[in-house]
Motif scaffolding. Sequence first.
Motif, PDB file in Angstrom:
ATOM      1  N   GLY A 208      -6.961  -2.637  12.516  1.00 12.54           N
ATOM      2  CA  GLY A 208      -7.557  -3.736  11.560  1.00 12.54           C
ATOM      3  C   GLY A 208      -8.520  -4.684  12.530  1.00 12.54           C
ATOM      4  O   GLY A 208      -8.205  -4.866  13.628  1.00 12.54           O
TER       5      GLY A 208
ATOM      6  N   ARG B 121      -0.814   2.450   3.885  1.00 10.80           N
ATOM      7  CA  ARG B 121      -1.209   3.572   3.118  1.00 10.80           C
ATOM      8  C   ARG B 121      -1.234   4.858   3.680  1.00 10.80           C
ATOM      9  O   ARG B 121      -0.981   5.730   3.107  1.00 10.80           O
ATOM     10  N   ILE B 122      -1.429   4.996   5.047  1.00 11.00           N
ATOM     11  CA  ILE B 122      -1.350   6.385   5.642  1.00 11.00           C
ATOM     12  C   ILE B 122       0.190   6.962   5.586  1.00 11.00           C
ATOM     13  O   ILE B 122       0.367   8.029   5.391  1.00 11.00           O
TER      14      ILE B 122
ATOM     15  N   THR C 252       0.874  -1.105   0.150  1.00 12.13           N
ATOM     16  CA  THR C 252      -0.029  -0.123   0.003  1.00 12.13           C
ATOM     17  C   THR C 252       0.920   1.183   0.104  1.00 12.13           C
ATOM     18  O   THR C 252       0.312   2.438  -0.628  1.00 12.13           O
TER      19      THR C 252
ATOM     20  N   SER D 135      -1.966  -3.174   6.306  1.00  7.01           N
ATOM     21  CA  SER D 135      -2.344  -2.437   5.156  1.00  7.01           C
ATOM     22  C   SER D 135      -2.701  -1.075   5.291  1.00  7.01           C
ATOM     23  O   SER D 135      -2.246  -0.083   4.427  1.00  7.01           O
ATOM     24  N   ASN D 136      -3.584  -0.825   6.305  1.00  6.83           N
ATOM     25  CA  ASN D 136      -4.113   0.606   6.558  1.00  6.83           C
ATOM     26  C   ASN D 136      -2.892   1.666   6.951  1.00  6.83           C
ATOM     27  O   ASN D 136      -2.560   2.592   6.592  1.00  6.83           O
ATOM     28  N   ALA D 137      -1.793   0.942   7.891  1.00  5.80           N
ATOM     29  CA  ALA D 137      -1.067   2.068   8.427  1.00  5.80           C
ATOM     30  C   ALA D 137       0.112   2.291   7.222  1.00  5.80           C
ATOM     31  O   ALA D 137       0.715   3.500   7.258  1.00  5.80           O
TER      32      ALA D 137
ATOM     33  N   GLU E 200      -5.070  -6.301   7.846  1.00  7.69           N
ATOM     34  CA  GLU E 200      -5.519  -5.230   7.446  1.00  7.69           C
ATOM     35  C   GLU E 200      -4.887  -4.060   8.332  1.00  7.69           C
ATOM     36  O   GLU E 200      -4.991  -3.028   7.815  1.00  7.69           O
ATOM     37  N   ALA E 201      -4.775  -4.381   9.433  1.00  2.00           N
ATOM     38  CA  ALA E 201      -4.041  -3.060  10.161  1.00  2.00           C
ATOM     39  C   ALA E 201      -2.759  -2.687   9.429  1.00  2.00           C
ATOM     40  O   ALA E 201      -2.538  -1.547   9.421  1.00  2.00           O
TER      41      ALA E 201
ATOM     42  N   ALA F 208      -2.622   2.503  12.601  1.00  2.00           N
ATOM     43  CA  ALA F 208      -3.981   2.179  12.133  1.00  2.00           C
ATOM     44  C   ALA F 208      -4.539   0.831  12.616  1.00  2.00           C
ATOM     45  O   ALA F 208      -3.780   0.084  12.988  1.00  2.00           O
TER      46      ALA F 208
END
Length: 308
Positions: free
Chosen positions: A183, A201-202, A85, A197-199, A194-195, A181
């Motif tokens: 998840g 991206r940010i 990401t 991936s979100n972190a 998921e956590a 982030a």
Amino acid sequence: QSRKFVSNYKVLSQTRDGRHYRVLLQATVSVRKLDQQLKTFGILESRPQNPTVLLLIAEQNIDDYAPRFWWGSKKKGNSSIAMATMVKALSAQGLTVLGPSQLRNRKDVDWKRFNKAELTFREAANLGLSVGADLVIVGNSLAIPSSAEVGSDMQALKGSVSAHVIDAQSAEQVAKITQTALGMHTDEVEAGAEALSNAGRIAGQALARKIVRAWQTQSKSVARIEVAVEGTKNLVNFVQFRRALNALDGVEKVQIKEIGTNTATLIVDFNGTAEALAAALGKQSFSTFGINLLDVSETGLRLILVTG
């Protein structure tokens, strides 16, 4: 020194013409190595509009006993979730990102030198230089249990990404960032993925803004000054002059624009004005020659190297 640049070749045809042989070859030449050599000699422009970034993020999900990383002596089959990401976020801002898909099969890199999850700034910079990167993002991503309240059948994990942006030439830190982030998933490993991936991206979005801003600011603050030099026939004196010019405070880079029998034109990236560069050169002293400034303008200066 053709062996440095030619990886392989084959003979397509050969004929004899009197005392001479004519041979037609097809060769595979490393353009990257040629680029690096030309940049080293100051002949080729080395600062692109946007930098090329090498991404080195080690990762540890909740089920990993140790951090996973794609570089090193062994070919790593596992990919980083956060890196994926981050690449998308960085590429969206026009940055060229280098990672395992572009580099892992490179045989001209000594991967054994970098066989560990945590690289020092100097090690990361050296790896970046070897693959033609301007900047290196080095750091780690980690998934850990979270205290967030969720439903009884859900698992909540926190993902964090900590990264440093390193200049490949100087090994100095340009920027740093830490992002977290959440998840959530019924499966703990999936929640960690998921956590991460979100972190990622940010963190990638934030780093992209920092990198572009720092790169453009540095480009604007550096003046491009043309230096016309006479008296370059004595090559030893000219080489000493160029070395002294490169060593001056504020000089970012020196390129050769043109070179003649007894003249040369240099392009100098300098943090200051042409007048300031001329003043700095005027303070230099050499044992075998001197510098006479002939003319100074807003965008350039002209000088002569005088022997004696």
